[in-house]
Design a protein around this motif. Structure first.
Motif, PDB file in Angstrom:
ATOM      1  N   CYS A  13      31.255 -51.699  58.746  1.00 40.78           N
ATOM      2  CA  CYS A  13      32.494 -50.970  59.040  1.00 40.78           C
ATOM      3  C   CYS A  13      33.546 -51.901  59.653  1.00 40.78           C
ATOM      4  N   ASN A  14      34.808 -51.597  59.365  1.00 41.46           N
ATOM      5  CA  ASN A  14      35.917 -52.364  59.943  1.00 41.46           C
ATOM      6  C   ASN A  14      37.119 -51.445  60.102  1.00 41.46           C
ATOM      7  N   MET A  37      38.894 -49.903  57.052  1.00 39.23           N
ATOM      8  CA  MET A  37      38.127 -49.070  56.126  1.00 39.23           C
ATOM      9  C   MET A  37      38.695 -47.660  56.087  1.00 39.23           C
ATOM     10  N   LEU A  96      34.537 -45.198  51.713  1.00 39.02           N
ATOM     11  CA  LEU A  96      33.204 -44.628  51.899  1.00 39.02           C
ATOM     12  C   LEU A  96      32.815 -43.680  50.770  1.00 39.02           C
ATOM     13  N   LEU A 102      25.650 -47.263  58.365  1.00 39.35           N
ATOM     14  CA  LEU A 102      27.014 -47.648  58.718  1.00 39.35           C
ATOM     15  C   LEU A 102      26.940 -48.552  59.942  1.00 39.35           C
ATOM     16  N   VAL A 129      29.796 -48.708  63.436  1.00 37.24           N
ATOM     17  CA  VAL A 129      30.656 -47.611  62.971  1.00 37.24           C
ATOM     18  C   VAL A 129      31.879 -47.425  63.865  1.00 37.24           C
ATOM     19  N   ALA A 144      35.319 -48.485  62.671  1.00 38.36           N
ATOM     20  CA  ALA A 144      36.086 -47.694  61.703  1.00 38.36           C
ATOM     21  C   ALA A 144      37.015 -46.723  62.419  1.00 38.36           C
ATOM     22  N   THR A 202      38.403 -41.803  59.549  1.00 39.33           N
ATOM     23  CA  THR A 202      37.481 -42.187  58.482  1.00 39.33           C
ATOM     24  C   THR A 202      36.090 -41.629  58.754  1.00 39.33           C
ATOM     25  N   THR A 203      35.636 -41.729  60.024  1.00 36.64           N
ATOM     26  CA  THR A 203      34.276 -41.294  60.338  1.00 36.64           C
ATOM     27  C   THR A 203      34.105 -39.778  60.242  1.00 36.64           C
ATOM     28  N   ILE A 255      23.689 -44.819  61.845  1.00 38.05           N
ATOM     29  CA  ILE A 255      24.854 -45.575  62.295  1.00 38.05           C
ATOM     30  C   ILE A 255      24.432 -46.466  63.458  1.00 38.05           C
ATOM     31  N   TYR A 315      26.180 -48.927  66.794  1.00 37.11           N
ATOM     32  CA  TYR A 315      27.340 -49.500  67.463  1.00 37.11           C
ATOM     33  C   TYR A 315      26.938 -50.153  68.773  1.00 37.11           C
TER      34      TYR A 315
END
Length: 271
Positions: A69-70, A73, A78, A108, A111, A114, A118-119, A151, A153
């Protein structure tokens, strides 16, 4: 349906990834997968979260689709989009849609990088509905029975601007990851890089000193991944101090004082 047929076998991990268990995380994840519970992995950079997901996908014999993820995105990245070709337009599934169709584990990674808008697209897949609406196609995908969303993080990077909404967090079971205990990490570094246990142990000792500086000049400690890089260079004949500087000092900080501190730790063990 999608205009392209995807073979799930292309996403199967063929050889077993090396992973050293540090607790009951394997059994916990298996139970979560059997319940098709969405899972959140929390932990610092390079502590083994991604490797763990690969290991579990292989152990369970399930295809794995990973998305890095960036902040650029979009939801279309997705779920998919229409593409132009010589015959006009055709729909191209995104990785999340592909995973939902074929029954893959969709991972992901990082995440929180993002955008929140988006999420939000993952929400219908992470509750009782297990569906994915493709608004642009007018299609509602019922997730394959084997589909699971995972996910990860890094809580160290949390901020008011970069964190998951509670409405997202509370859709997942959570697992905490951290750097392994010294003995386990030494075994991992030795196995992954090919250096002897004594050299691997020295690298781990340096990492422990650096991790104590997190929040006191360093944003992140030295990851297990960087220790493996150092070991690989040493295994290729690079002098240990130079190998450590390249992999364990230069990537971490530009601050001259912090570099001196890390250099001193390297000198202590390899000087």
């Amino acid at each position: 349906m999608s205009d392209t047929t995807v073979d799930p076998k292309q996403y199967i991990i063929k050889s077993e990834p090396y992973y050293e268990s540090v607790g009951d995380e394997v059994a916990l994840y298996e139970a979560a997968y059997n319940a098709r519970m969405p899972v959140m992995l929390k932990g610092p950079t390079g502590c083994g979260k991604s490797r763990f997901v690969e290991y579990m996908a292989h152990k369970l014999g399930k295809p794995l689709i990973t998305v890095a993820c960036n902040e650029d995105m979009t939801a279309s990245d997705l779920v998919g989009r229409f593409l132009l070709d010589k015959d006009g337009t055709k729909w191209q599934d995104g990785p999340l849609t592909t995973a939902a169709r074929i029954g893959a584990i969709c991972y992901l990674d990082e995440v929180v990088e993002a955008r929140q808008d988006t999420t939000v697209v993952i929400h219908p897949l992470t509750d009782h509905r297990r569906t994915l609406p493709l608004d642009k196609r007018g299609e509602l995908i019922e997730a394959h029975p084997d589909f699971q969303l995972v996910i990860s993080y890094n809580p160290g990077y949390q901020s008011l601007m970069k964190d998951l909404k509670q409405s997202t967090k509370q859709r997942f079971g959570g697992m905490d990851f951290d750097y392994p205990l010294e003995e386990t990490e030494t075994a991992i570094v030795s196995k992954e890089s090919g250096v002897d246990s004594e050299t691997a142990g020295k690298l781990v000792q340096i990492a422990h000193r650096a991790r104590n500086l997190k929040g006191h000049g360093l944003d992140e400690g030295i990851s297990t991944r960087l220790l493996v890089y150092a070991g690989q260079l040493i295994g290729k004949g690079v002098e240990p101090i130079a190998a450590c500087k390249m992999t364990m000092v230069t990537p971490l900080t530009d601050d001259p004082d912090m570099r001196d501190t890390l250099d001193a730790a390297v000198q202590t063990f390899f000087g």
